[in-house]
Structure formats: C-alpha cells, structure tokens
Design an enzyme around this catalytic site. Structure first.
Site, PDB file in Angstrom:
ATOM      1  N   ASN A   1     -10.518  -0.115  10.091  1.00 57.16           N
ATOM      2  CA  ASN A   1      -9.240   0.419   9.621  1.00 57.16           C
ATOM      3  C   ASN A   1      -8.727   1.461  10.603  1.00 57.16           C
ATOM      4  OD1 ASN A   1      -9.135  -0.657   6.631  1.00 57.16           O
ATOM      5  ND2 ASN A   1     -11.225   0.050   6.994  1.00 57.16           N
TER       6      ASN A   1
ATOM      7  N   TYR B   1      -9.259   4.280  -5.674  1.00 58.96           N
ATOM      8  CA  TYR B   1      -8.250   5.336  -5.778  1.00 58.96           C
ATOM      9  C   TYR B   1      -8.187   6.042  -7.131  1.00 58.96           C
ATOM     10  CZ  TYR B   1      -6.763   3.635  -1.288  1.00 58.96           C
ATOM     11  OH  TYR B   1      -6.750   3.281   0.034  1.00 58.96           O
TER      12      TYR B   1
ATOM     13  N   ARG C   1     -11.985   3.821  10.784  1.00 54.33           N
ATOM     14  CA  ARG C   1     -13.135   3.716   9.886  1.00 54.33           C
ATOM     15  C   ARG C   1     -13.637   2.272   9.862  1.00 54.33           C
ATOM     16  NH1 ARG C   1     -11.011   3.853   4.941  1.00 54.33           N
ATOM     17  NH2 ARG C   1     -11.782   1.745   4.493  1.00 54.33           N
TER      18      ARG C   1
ATOM     19  N   ASP D   1     -16.137  -0.483   8.000  1.00 52.63           N
ATOM     20  CA  ASP D   1     -16.779  -0.735   6.715  1.00 52.63           C
ATOM     21  C   ASP D   1     -17.873  -1.784   6.872  1.00 52.63           C
ATOM     22  OD1 ASP D   1     -14.989   1.039   5.590  1.00 52.63           O
ATOM     23  OD2 ASP D   1     -13.554  -0.530   5.046  1.00 52.63           O
TER      24      ASP D   1
ATOM     25  N   SER E   1      -6.596  -1.271   1.840  1.00 54.84           N
ATOM     26  CA  SER E   1      -6.685  -0.567   0.558  1.00 54.84           C
ATOM     27  C   SER E   1      -7.205  -1.455  -0.567  1.00 54.84           C
ATOM     28  CB  SER E   1      -5.320   0.018   0.155  1.00 54.84           C
ATOM     29  OG  SER E   1      -4.895   0.984   1.071  1.00 54.84           O
TER      30      SER E   1
ATOM     31  N   GLY F   1      -7.196   5.944   4.720  1.00 51.06           N
ATOM     32  CA  GLY F   1      -6.559   6.769   3.706  1.00 51.06           C
ATOM     33  C   GLY F   1      -6.921   8.242   3.860  1.00 51.06           C
TER      34      GLY F   1
ATOM     35  N   GLU G   1       0.816  -1.218   0.000  1.00 42.76           N
ATOM     36  CA  GLU G   1       0.000   0.000   0.000  1.00 42.76           C
ATOM     37  C   GLU G   1       0.852   1.270   0.000  1.00 42.76           C
ATOM     38  OE1 GLU G   1      -3.401  -0.494   2.858  1.00 42.76           O
ATOM     39  OE2 GLU G   1      -2.338  -2.368   3.257  1.00 42.76           O
TER      40      GLU G   1
ATOM     41  N   GLU H   1     -14.715  -4.854   8.371  1.00 36.15           N
ATOM     42  CA  GLU H   1     -13.411  -4.643   9.008  1.00 36.15           C
ATOM     43  C   GLU H   1     -13.344  -3.245   9.603  1.00 36.15           C
ATOM     44  OE1 GLU H   1     -10.085  -3.603   6.040  1.00 36.15           O
ATOM     45  OE2 GLU H   1     -11.408  -4.948   4.907  1.00 36.15           O
TER      46      GLU H   1
END
Length: 310
Positions: free
Chosen positions: A274, A217, A257, A259, A151, A278, A18, A272
């Site tokens: 994080n 991205y 964060r 998800d 990511s 990002g 990443e 998951e």
C-alpha cells in the site's frame, strides 16, 4: 526545501469507494501540520482539483487519498504536470501497487512469495458463469478482492463455491476486475516502511472473522500486537527482507505498508503493498511509528519532508 515557507495542501476525500477513510486520514494529517505551525489547507479532491490548487497557490501536497484517482498514479501525474512536489510514491510505483495482479506478477517474477491467484473480469451478474468457466470445481479456501481497491473494500472470504460466487459478485460490484487468491492460514502481519526504513512489525488479530472493512475501521473490533509478540527472529528477518524487496522493486518512496500472512512453516506470503496507508485513529502505520518512538505529528511531518517531484 524550507517547508515552513510553503503553502501546503492535504489532498483527501475524492470520488473513490474509500472516500470516508480518506476524509478521516486527511483531517488527522491536516491538524497535525497545523499543530506544527505549517501553512496548510485541506482540499477535498474533485474533477476541478487543478483549479483548486491554483486558486489556493499551493506549492506542495501531502496525499491522504485512497483508491481510484488518488492512489493509482492519477493525482501524482497531475501534480507532476503542475510542478507541485508531493508526498509518497511517484506515478509508476503508485499505478503498479494499486493493480494487485500486476504487482503480484512482479513479485512472483523476482521470487517473492505471494499466494496463487486467478484474475476475472466482467459484471456482477456474470459471477456464476465466470466461476463455473474459470474455476470449475472450486479448489478450496480463497479470498476474493477487487484488483484496484484498498481498505478491504469489496473483499470476501470464500470457503466454498457458493460463497465464491457471492464473493465474486460483491467484488465485481466495486470493480470490473477481481482476483481470487488462495487463502493462507497463519498469522496476519504488516510491515510499515518510510524512506526505505522499517518500523516494528504488527500482528493483526480480528476478534471475529477476518480483517475486513468493519474490523479495520471500527474501534475495538481488532487487537493489535505492536510489535508482534513471540515472532521468531528468522520470521522477523524474512518479513523485513521480503517487504523491503517489494518496496524497492516497486519503486516506492516515502511511507508504504506491506501486508503478509505468515504460515506455519514460517513463510511470509506477501499479499500487497500500500503506497498511501491509512492515517486514521485505528490505522496501522501510526501504530508502528509510535512503537518506534515517533508520534503522529512526527510521522506526518516526515511524510511532508519527503515530498518531491518524480
């Protein structure tokens, strides 16, 4: 702590898969700190990072690292040993959340809804045998993910057994440990949290396929509803409740964060958590912060202000 008097390092880059995302996150965060007048330097992390920190007389660190050695507790442990306060979650929370299998076992043990999964380990060349041995007659739609990457690196959607074998091989080329997770169909949502407070829920709508690395991205490949539209009050409350429960169970601090997939029955399936989301121009956490009236520089400054040891 008077952050204006500190020599601050934004740690980014590193050796993980990443790296490119981390470079973008770190550069954006570094520029934000400079705009706010902080004495900040960006340092690309390598095996000599301890020497770099000492040479630059660093007294605080903002972490913009993703993946191996940055998000898994390794850099956090080094900073603890060096006595340098750092942003985000500590060693144990970082290691826990980076291991998708371990964190999902914790969530399941505490009654949080998370999709069923099986873990596999081996080499990419063994994918066919692993699938046949552990999964037999493939039960249906699934996602394959490396257990220790973020990511969306190495992730595949696998609607049939042939796709599953290819997906396991792809994930095993990134990590020796992978997860086959039951696919949940519905609305893809994400909940950003900072210092135990929630920001507006975002709905993610890729224009094609699923929310993979490219859609995540590449600008204009995904539509984002910020905040999510037509989301029932009970669904909002359920997502918030599960997200905060996971945050506190995992021992997170600072920015994180969660998800989710929200199914047709209104169950928020936790995928998951994080611990270093990002911070690029397409990233979710800055979008959620903006919806709450917090611009990018405000968000980065708040991340810095949460830096500490343990």
């Amino acid at each position: 702590m008077d952050w204006s008097k500190q020599r601050i390092a934004v740690l980014y880059g590193g050796p993980s898969a990443e790296r490119e995302v981390s470079l973008r996150s770190g550069e954006a965060m570094h520029q934000a700190l400079l705009r706010r007048g902080y004495n900040a330097v960006a340092i690309d992390v390598d095996r000599h990072i301890a020497a770099h920190l000492q040479k630059n007389q660093i007294t605080a660190a903002v972490l913009a690292l993703h993946g191996e050695l940055g998000e898994d507790g390794a850099i956090q442990g080094l900073l603890e040993l060096m006595g340098i306060p750092y942003s985000g979650s500590n060693v144990s929370a970082s290691a826990l959340c980076m291991d998708k299998g371990l964190s999902k076992r914790l969530y399941r043990s505490e009654g949080l809804p998370t999709p069923a999964w099986i873990e596999l380990a081996g080499d990419a060349e063994e994918a066919d045998d692993l699938v046949d041995h552990y999964l037999g007659e493939f039960p249906g739609d699934a996602f394959v993910k490396p257990l220790d990457c973020g990511s969306s690196v190495g992730i595949s959607h696998c609607p049939d057994k042939d796709a599953l074998i290819r997906g396991v091989a792809k994930a095993l080329s990134v990590s020796r440990r992978v997860m086959v997770e039951r696919a949940i169909h519905g609305r893809e949502l994400t909940l950003t949290m900072i210092d135990g407070e929630t920001l507006p829920i975002i709905e993610i709508k890729p224009k094609k396929g699923f929310y993979d690395y490219t859609n995540k991205y590449t600008p204009d490949q995904t539509e984002y509803e910020v905040p999510a539209k037509n989301l029932a009050q009970d669904a909002q409350e359920a997502v918030t409740q599960v997200g905060l429960a996971a945050y506190h169970l995992s021992g997170c601090r600072g920015l994180a964060r969660a998800d989710f997939m929200l199914d047709d029955e209104g169950t928020p399936w936790l995928l998951e958590l994080n611990t270093i989301p990002g911070m690029t121009e397409t990233s979710l956490a800055p979008k959620a912060a903006a919806a709450a009236g917090m611009d990018f520089d405000d968000l980065v400054e708040r991340i810095l202000q949460g830096a500490r040891l343990r």
